[in-house]
Scaffold this motif. Sequence first.
Motif, PDB file in Angstrom:
ATOM      1  N   PRO A   5       8.103  16.455  -6.630  1.00 49.68           N
ATOM      2  CA  PRO A   5       7.811  17.196  -5.392  1.00 49.68           C
ATOM      3  C   PRO A   5       8.422  16.507  -4.172  1.00 49.68           C
ATOM      4  O   PRO A   5       8.846  15.350  -4.241  1.00 49.68           O
ATOM      5  CB  PRO A   5       6.282  17.179  -5.317  1.00 49.68           C
ATOM      6  N   PRO A   6       8.436  17.203  -3.035  1.00 49.10           N
ATOM      7  CA  PRO A   6       8.964  16.600  -1.796  1.00 49.10           C
ATOM      8  C   PRO A   6       8.182  15.339  -1.411  1.00 49.10           C
ATOM      9  O   PRO A   6       7.025  15.157  -1.804  1.00 49.10           O
ATOM     10  CB  PRO A   6       8.768  17.695  -0.747  1.00 49.10           C
ATOM     11  N   ASP A   7       8.818  14.500  -0.617  1.00 46.70           N
ATOM     12  CA  ASP A   7       8.217  13.215  -0.222  1.00 46.70           C
ATOM     13  C   ASP A   7       6.887  13.377   0.494  1.00 46.70           C
ATOM     14  O   ASP A   7       5.972  12.574   0.308  1.00 46.70           O
ATOM     15  CB  ASP A   7       9.181  12.423   0.664  1.00 46.70           C
ATOM     16  N   CYS A   8       6.749  14.409   1.312  1.00 43.84           N
ATOM     17  CA  CYS A   8       5.487  14.593   2.030  1.00 43.84           C
ATOM     18  C   CYS A   8       4.352  14.902   1.046  1.00 43.84           C
ATOM     19  O   CYS A   8       3.232  14.424   1.215  1.00 43.84           O
ATOM     20  CB  CYS A   8       5.618  15.676   3.082  1.00 43.84           C
ATOM     21  N   VAL A   9       4.637  15.661   0.020  1.00 46.09           N
ATOM     22  CA  VAL A   9       3.633  15.988  -0.991  1.00 46.09           C
ATOM     23  C   VAL A   9       3.277  14.740  -1.797  1.00 46.09           C
ATOM     24  O   VAL A   9       2.111  14.484  -2.101  1.00 46.09           O
ATOM     25  CB  VAL A   9       4.143  17.121  -1.914  1.00 46.09           C
ATOM     26  N   VAL A  10       4.286  13.958  -2.127  1.00 48.33           N
ATOM     27  CA  VAL A  10       4.067  12.715  -2.879  1.00 48.33           C
ATOM     28  C   VAL A  10       3.159  11.773  -2.091  1.00 48.33           C
ATOM     29  O   VAL A  10       2.238  11.165  -2.656  1.00 48.33           O
ATOM     30  CB  VAL A  10       5.415  12.044  -3.216  1.00 48.33           C
ATOM     31  N   LEU A  11       3.382  11.661  -0.793  1.00 49.63           N
ATOM     32  CA  LEU A  11       2.562  10.772   0.036  1.00 49.63           C
ATOM     33  C   LEU A  11       1.091  11.206   0.037  1.00 49.63           C
ATOM     34  O   LEU A  11       0.192  10.378  -0.149  1.00 49.63           O
ATOM     35  CB  LEU A  11       3.090  10.734   1.467  1.00 49.63           C
ATOM     36  N   VAL A  12       0.843  12.491   0.206  1.00 49.42           N
ATOM     37  CA  VAL A  12      -0.540  12.987   0.232  1.00 49.42           C
ATOM     38  C   VAL A  12      -1.198  12.800  -1.131  1.00 49.42           C
ATOM     39  O   VAL A  12      -2.338  12.323  -1.226  1.00 49.42           O
ATOM     40  CB  VAL A  12      -0.576  14.463   0.683  1.00 49.42           C
ATOM     41  N   ALA A  13      -0.482  13.151  -2.205  1.00 49.23           N
ATOM     42  CA  ALA A  13      -1.053  13.013  -3.552  1.00 49.23           C
ATOM     43  C   ALA A  13      -1.353  11.551  -3.872  1.00 49.23           C
ATOM     44  O   ALA A  13      -2.429  11.226  -4.388  1.00 49.23           O
ATOM     45  CB  ALA A  13      -0.086  13.594  -4.585  1.00 49.23           C
ATOM     46  N   ARG A  14      -0.426  10.671  -3.576  1.00 51.78           N
ATOM     47  CA  ARG A  14      -0.654   9.244  -3.858  1.00 51.78           C
ATOM     48  C   ARG A  14      -1.782   8.673  -3.015  1.00 51.78           C
ATOM     49  O   ARG A  14      -2.503   7.795  -3.472  1.00 51.78           O
ATOM     50  CB  ARG A  14       0.631   8.447  -3.632  1.00 51.78           C
ATOM     51  N   THR A  15      -1.949   9.154  -1.807  1.00 49.41           N
ATOM     52  CA  THR A  15      -3.063   8.698  -0.974  1.00 49.41           C
ATOM     53  C   THR A  15      -4.391   9.092  -1.610  1.00 49.41           C
ATOM     54  O   THR A  15      -5.323   8.279  -1.682  1.00 49.41           O
ATOM     55  CB  THR A  15      -2.954   9.280   0.443  1.00 49.41           C
ATOM     56  N   HIS A  16      -4.484  10.313  -2.093  1.00 46.63           N
ATOM     57  CA  HIS A  16      -5.714  10.753  -2.756  1.00 46.63           C
ATOM     58  C   HIS A  16      -5.970   9.920  -4.015  1.00 46.63           C
ATOM     59  O   HIS A  16      -7.104   9.501  -4.268  1.00 46.63           O
ATOM     60  CB  HIS A  16      -5.643  12.228  -3.128  1.00 46.63           C
ATOM     61  N   TRP A  17      -4.932   9.686  -4.813  1.00 43.76           N
ATOM     62  CA  TRP A  17      -5.105   8.884  -6.036  1.00 43.76           C
ATOM     63  C   TRP A  17      -5.524   7.457  -5.697  1.00 43.76           C
ATOM     64  O   TRP A  17      -6.364   6.878  -6.372  1.00 43.76           O
ATOM     65  CB  TRP A  17      -3.813   8.854  -6.840  1.00 43.76           C
ATOM     66  N   LEU A  18      -4.941   6.910  -4.655  1.00 41.22           N
ATOM     67  CA  LEU A  18      -5.281   5.544  -4.248  1.00 41.22           C
ATOM     68  C   LEU A  18      -6.742   5.447  -3.811  1.00 41.22           C
ATOM     69  O   LEU A  18      -7.445   4.507  -4.192  1.00 41.22           O
ATOM     70  CB  LEU A  18      -4.353   5.085  -3.126  1.00 41.22           C
ATOM     71  N   VAL A  19      -7.206   6.403  -3.047  1.00 48.75           N
ATOM     72  CA  VAL A  19      -8.601   6.396  -2.606  1.00 48.75           C
ATOM     73  C   VAL A  19      -9.538   6.521  -3.806  1.00 48.75           C
ATOM     74  O   VAL A  19     -10.553   5.823  -3.891  1.00 48.75           O
ATOM     75  CB  VAL A  19      -8.866   7.504  -1.567  1.00 48.75           C
ATOM     76  N   GLY A  20      -9.217   7.393  -4.749  1.00 48.11           N
ATOM     77  CA  GLY A  20     -10.024   7.513  -5.959  1.00 48.11           C
ATOM     78  C   GLY A  20     -10.069   6.215  -6.742  1.00 48.11           C
ATOM     79  O   GLY A  20     -11.126   5.804  -7.235  1.00 48.11           O
ATOM     80  N   GLY A  21      -8.938   5.541  -6.851  1.00 46.29           N
ATOM     81  CA  GLY A  21      -8.895   4.255  -7.539  1.00 46.29           C
ATOM     82  C   GLY A  21      -9.684   3.183  -6.815  1.00 46.29           C
ATOM     83  O   GLY A  21     -10.376   2.375  -7.446  1.00 46.29           O
ATOM     84  N   VAL A  22      -9.599   3.171  -5.497  1.00 51.08           N
ATOM     85  CA  VAL A  22     -10.355   2.192  -4.707  1.00 51.08           C
ATOM     86  C   VAL A  22     -11.853   2.409  -4.882  1.00 51.08           C
ATOM     87  O   VAL A  22     -12.626   1.445  -4.968  1.00 51.08           O
ATOM     88  CB  VAL A  22      -9.938   2.264  -3.219  1.00 51.08           C
ATOM     89  N   ILE A  23     -12.275   3.657  -4.957  1.00 51.60           N
ATOM     90  CA  ILE A  23     -13.697   3.946  -5.181  1.00 51.60           C
ATOM     91  C   ILE A  23     -14.141   3.341  -6.508  1.00 51.60           C
ATOM     92  O   ILE A  23     -15.177   2.668  -6.586  1.00 51.60           O
ATOM     93  CB  ILE A  23     -13.974   5.460  -5.131  1.00 51.60           C
ATOM     94  N   LEU A  24     -13.373   3.567  -7.558  1.00 49.68           N
ATOM     95  CA  LEU A  24     -13.731   3.031  -8.879  1.00 49.68           C
ATOM     96  C   LEU A  24     -13.746   1.504  -8.907  1.00 49.68           C
ATOM     97  O   LEU A  24     -14.666   0.887  -9.432  1.00 49.68           O
ATOM     98  CB  LEU A  24     -12.781   3.562  -9.946  1.00 49.68           C
TER      99      LEU A  24
END
Length: 112
Positions: A4-23
């Motif tokens: 996907p475009p870079d802007c989509v990658v940034l948003v998706a990775r931010t969500h994944w990172l927050v989920g990982g930080v929670i765990l």
Amino acid sequence: MRRPPDCVVLVARTHWLVGGVILVSVGLLRWMVEKFPVEFSARTYQITGGLAALYGLAGTLVWFGAFGGRLLSRICGLLYLARPRLGSHLWEIMDSAEFQAHFGVPIPPPPL
């Protein structure tokens, strides 16, 4: 499937990172208080696990441009608004035409 475009990658990775930080933070907290008389109920782990799953799902839906990804991304993005530099930047990305087009939203032409 292409990336996907870079802007989509940034948003998706931010969500994944927050989920990982929670765990990771729940695991770290459990490890830190293991020797003390502090107990967390099963509900605590269900709530935090659910939040981590929500952020993971949001990142995945955004990455693939799936139905519900934009709405879930906005809901998860509310947490980021507590940090204005991060939240405002991600909010602007989610408003961009490129991000919207990734989800198949037709972008109207600019007025003449």
